[in-house]
Design an enzyme around this catalytic site. Structure first.
Site, PDB file in Angstrom:
ATOM      1  N   SER A 280     -22.806  29.282 103.511  1.00 31.09           N
ATOM      2  CA  SER A 280     -22.260  28.284 102.598  1.00 31.09           C
ATOM      3  C   SER A 280     -23.108  28.299 101.340  1.00 31.09           C
ATOM      4  CB  SER A 280     -22.276  26.895 103.240  1.00 31.09           C
ATOM      5  OG  SER A 280     -21.720  25.940 102.378  1.00 31.09           O
ATOM      6  N   GLU A 281     -22.466  28.308 100.174  1.00 34.48           N
ATOM      7  CA  GLU A 281     -23.197  28.533  98.932  1.00 34.48           C
ATOM      8  C   GLU A 281     -24.180  27.416  98.586  1.00 34.48           C
ATOM      9  OE1 GLU A 281     -20.144  27.198  95.478  1.00 34.48           O
ATOM     10  OE2 GLU A 281     -19.438  28.754  96.828  1.00 34.48           O
ATOM     11  N   ASN A 282     -24.085  26.251  99.262  1.00 36.55           N
ATOM     12  CA  ASN A 282     -25.055  25.186  98.986  1.00 36.55           C
ATOM     13  C   ASN A 282     -26.387  25.416  99.700  1.00 36.55           C
ATOM     14  OD1 ASN A 282     -23.535  24.639 101.364  1.00 36.55           O
ATOM     15  ND2 ASN A 282     -24.300  22.558 101.397  1.00 36.55           N
TER      16      ASN A 282
ATOM     17  N   SER B  24     -29.467  30.805  97.636  1.00 41.37           N
ATOM     18  CA  SER B  24     -28.130  31.129  98.120  1.00 41.37           C
ATOM     19  C   SER B  24     -27.383  31.982  97.101  1.00 41.37           C
ATOM     20  CB  SER B  24     -27.358  29.839  98.405  1.00 41.37           C
ATOM     21  OG  SER B  24     -26.071  30.132  98.888  1.00 41.37           O
TER      22      SER B  24
END
Length: 219
Positions: free
Chosen positions: A46-48, A88
């Protein structure tokens, strides 16, 4: 009949391969986490800043501090890692993601994608989609084949501001699975009960239809 959101996620999950690092975008792509096939090991990103997402939590597993990029609560799997969004995006921009799954407003026959804004409508920001399509070679786009009024979203040329150019090679809609080759959509599979004629009618871009187009099957 058109595929449900869950069936779309199931179909995308069949493209996962053992050892893949996979980024799941907001919306339908997040559901793929619930359908990872048995016998393969993938790390969902997940990009977070979470690498190693698990399935969506049950009521007893909910942790309000554990969320994905869409602000949904998620679980983590053994071996997961939590890090800053800067790290990320370094992973994404560095080409270290094997498969990206994301949604779109429009895709055209040359692999262009429009997914981040509709002029005149309020937007929160462009998110990470531009980084994802620029940093990945292997992308599956999930979307409805047409809008509610029947207007095709698979176009000859995107009309909305682009997220990326020439970067999409596979599209899964609620009606069909298609690949983009040499400036054309190539129909590979159709949803159960959906005719080739309906797909042709709702595809505005150039569409190549092989002699045999199998129906998708779901257990």
């Amino acid at each position: 009949m058109a595929l449900t959101r869950e069936q779309m996620a199931q179909r995308v999950a069949r493209e996962l391969e053992d050892g893949f690092y996979v980024n799941l975008g907001i919306g339908i792509p997040t559901l793929v986490a619930n359908y990872v096939p048995d016998g393969i090991d993938v790390m969902l990103q997940s990009e977070n800043g979470l690498l190693g997402m698990g399935q969506f939590p049950t009521e007893d597993e909910v942790d309000a501090d554990m969320i994905n990029a869409g602000k949904q609560t998620v679980t983590s799997r053994p071996g997961s890692a939590i890090f800053s969004s800067a790290d990320s995006f370094a992973m994404i921009r560095g080409g270290h993601v094997d498969l990206t799954v994301l949604g779109a407003f429009e895709v055209d026959q040359n692999g262009n994608i429009a997914s981040w804004m509709i002029p005149g409508k309020l937007i929160k920001g462009m998110g990470g989609a531009m980084d994802l399509v620029a940093g990945a070679d292997n992308i599956i786009c999930t979307m409805t084949h047409a809008s509610k009024d029947g207007t095709s979203k698979l176009l000859e040329q995107c009309s909305l501001p682009l997220t990326g150019a020439g970067c999409i090679n596979r599209v899964l809609t609620d009606l069909a699975y298609l690949e983009i080759e040499n400036g054309s959509f190539v129909l590979k599979e159709r949803a159960p009960g959906v005719s080739v004629e309906e797909i042709q009618e709702k595809t505005a871009g150039k569409l190549i239809v092989p002699d045999h187009v199998p129906e998708m099957t779901f257990e």
